[in-house]
Design a protein around this motif. Structure first.
Motif, PDB file in Angstrom:
ATOM      1  N   ARG A   1       0.831  -1.207   0.000  1.00  0.00           N
ATOM      2  CA  ARG A   1       0.000   0.000   0.000  1.00  0.00           C
ATOM      3  C   ARG A   1       0.864   1.255   0.000  1.00  0.00           C
ATOM      4  O   ARG A   1       0.581   2.224  -0.689  1.00  0.00           O
ATOM      5  CB  ARG A   1      -0.933  -0.018   1.216  1.00  0.00           C
ATOM      6  CG  ARG A   1      -2.044   1.003   1.146  1.00  0.00           C
ATOM      7  CD  ARG A   1      -2.972   0.872   2.306  1.00  0.00           C
ATOM      8  NE  ARG A   1      -2.272   0.947   3.586  1.00  0.00           N
ATOM      9  CZ  ARG A   1      -2.843   0.756   4.767  1.00  0.00           C
ATOM     10  NH1 ARG A   1      -4.120   0.465   4.834  1.00  0.00           N
ATOM     11  NH2 ARG A   1      -2.153   0.838   5.867  1.00  0.00           N
TER      12      ARG A   1
ATOM     13  N   ARG B   1      -1.893  -1.439  -6.082  1.00  0.00           N
ATOM     14  CA  ARG B   1      -3.196  -0.837  -6.391  1.00  0.00           C
ATOM     15  C   ARG B   1      -4.303  -1.475  -5.566  1.00  0.00           C
ATOM     16  O   ARG B   1      -5.203  -0.810  -5.078  1.00  0.00           O
ATOM     17  CB  ARG B   1      -3.517  -1.001  -7.879  1.00  0.00           C
ATOM     18  CG  ARG B   1      -2.976   0.120  -8.725  1.00  0.00           C
ATOM     19  CD  ARG B   1      -3.114  -0.184 -10.184  1.00  0.00           C
ATOM     20  NE  ARG B   1      -2.108  -1.164 -10.595  1.00  0.00           N
ATOM     21  CZ  ARG B   1      -2.159  -1.842 -11.742  1.00  0.00           C
ATOM     22  NH1 ARG B   1      -3.165  -1.667 -12.564  1.00  0.00           N
ATOM     23  NH2 ARG B   1      -1.206  -2.692 -12.046  1.00  0.00           N
TER      24      ARG B   1
ATOM     25  N   LYS C   1      -4.313  -0.448  -1.764  1.00  0.00           N
ATOM     26  CA  LYS C   1      -4.799   0.912  -1.482  1.00  0.00           C
ATOM     27  C   LYS C   1      -6.293   0.939  -1.188  1.00  0.00           C
ATOM     28  O   LYS C   1      -6.801   1.893  -0.615  1.00  0.00           O
ATOM     29  CB  LYS C   1      -4.476   1.841  -2.650  1.00  0.00           C
ATOM     30  CG  LYS C   1      -3.019   2.246  -2.683  1.00  0.00           C
ATOM     31  CD  LYS C   1      -2.785   3.390  -3.663  1.00  0.00           C
ATOM     32  CE  LYS C   1      -1.345   3.878  -3.601  1.00  0.00           C
ATOM     33  NZ  LYS C   1      -0.412   2.898  -4.210  1.00  0.00           N
TER      34      LYS C   1
END
Ligand code: HEC
Length: 104
Positions: free
Chosen positions: A71, A82, A85
């Motif tokens: 993250r 990605r 996140k």
């Protein structure tokens, strides 16, 4: 008359759909929110020759550490940065604990 022929086909599509939906509901009962988005790639079953590392049965603390580093970008990745996140610390903890409890 045409629609009569379609009915049996429609019925079998519908019953297949309810089997699939029923399976998803059962999985969601036990897995925390978000975990089902991992299993599409990190399958519960062992897949021969897969490039995706297995995470079922791994230590929860390792999974948590990987997710945080993906993250933040501290650990390079193709897709996991990605994906990570999209999850906060609490969600990551819950998902990691669930994967750790799955058979390896
Ligand atoms: C689109 C497929 C995909 C999805 C969805 C996915 N992963 Fe991954 N995961 C990968 C790939 C590919 C890697 C290898 C690192 C990279 O290239 O991103 C990886 C690596 C990992 C690793 C590191 C394992 C190791 O030993 O290196 C962990 C932990 C992990 N994923 C957890 C998760 C969690 C938790 C989720 C759900 C929130 C998830 N992944 C969703 C594809 C995916």
């Amino acid at each position: 008359m045409k629609h009569r022929l379609l009915l049996p086909a429609l019925a079998s599509v519908l019953s297949l759909a309810s089997v699939v939906a029923g399976g998803a509901v059962r999985a969601a009962d036990t897995a925390p929110p978000g975990a089902s988005s991992c299993t599409g790639c990190h399958a519960a079953q062992r897949i021969p020759d897969s490039v995706i590392p297995r995470i079922a049965g791994r230590k929860a603390s390792d999974i948590v550490q990987f997710m945080r580093e993906y993250r933040s970008g501290a650990w390079p990745s193709t897709v996991m940065g990605r994906i990570a996140k999209g999850f906060d610390d609490q969600q990551i903890d819950a998902i990691a604990a669930w994967f750790a409890a799955q058979p390896e």
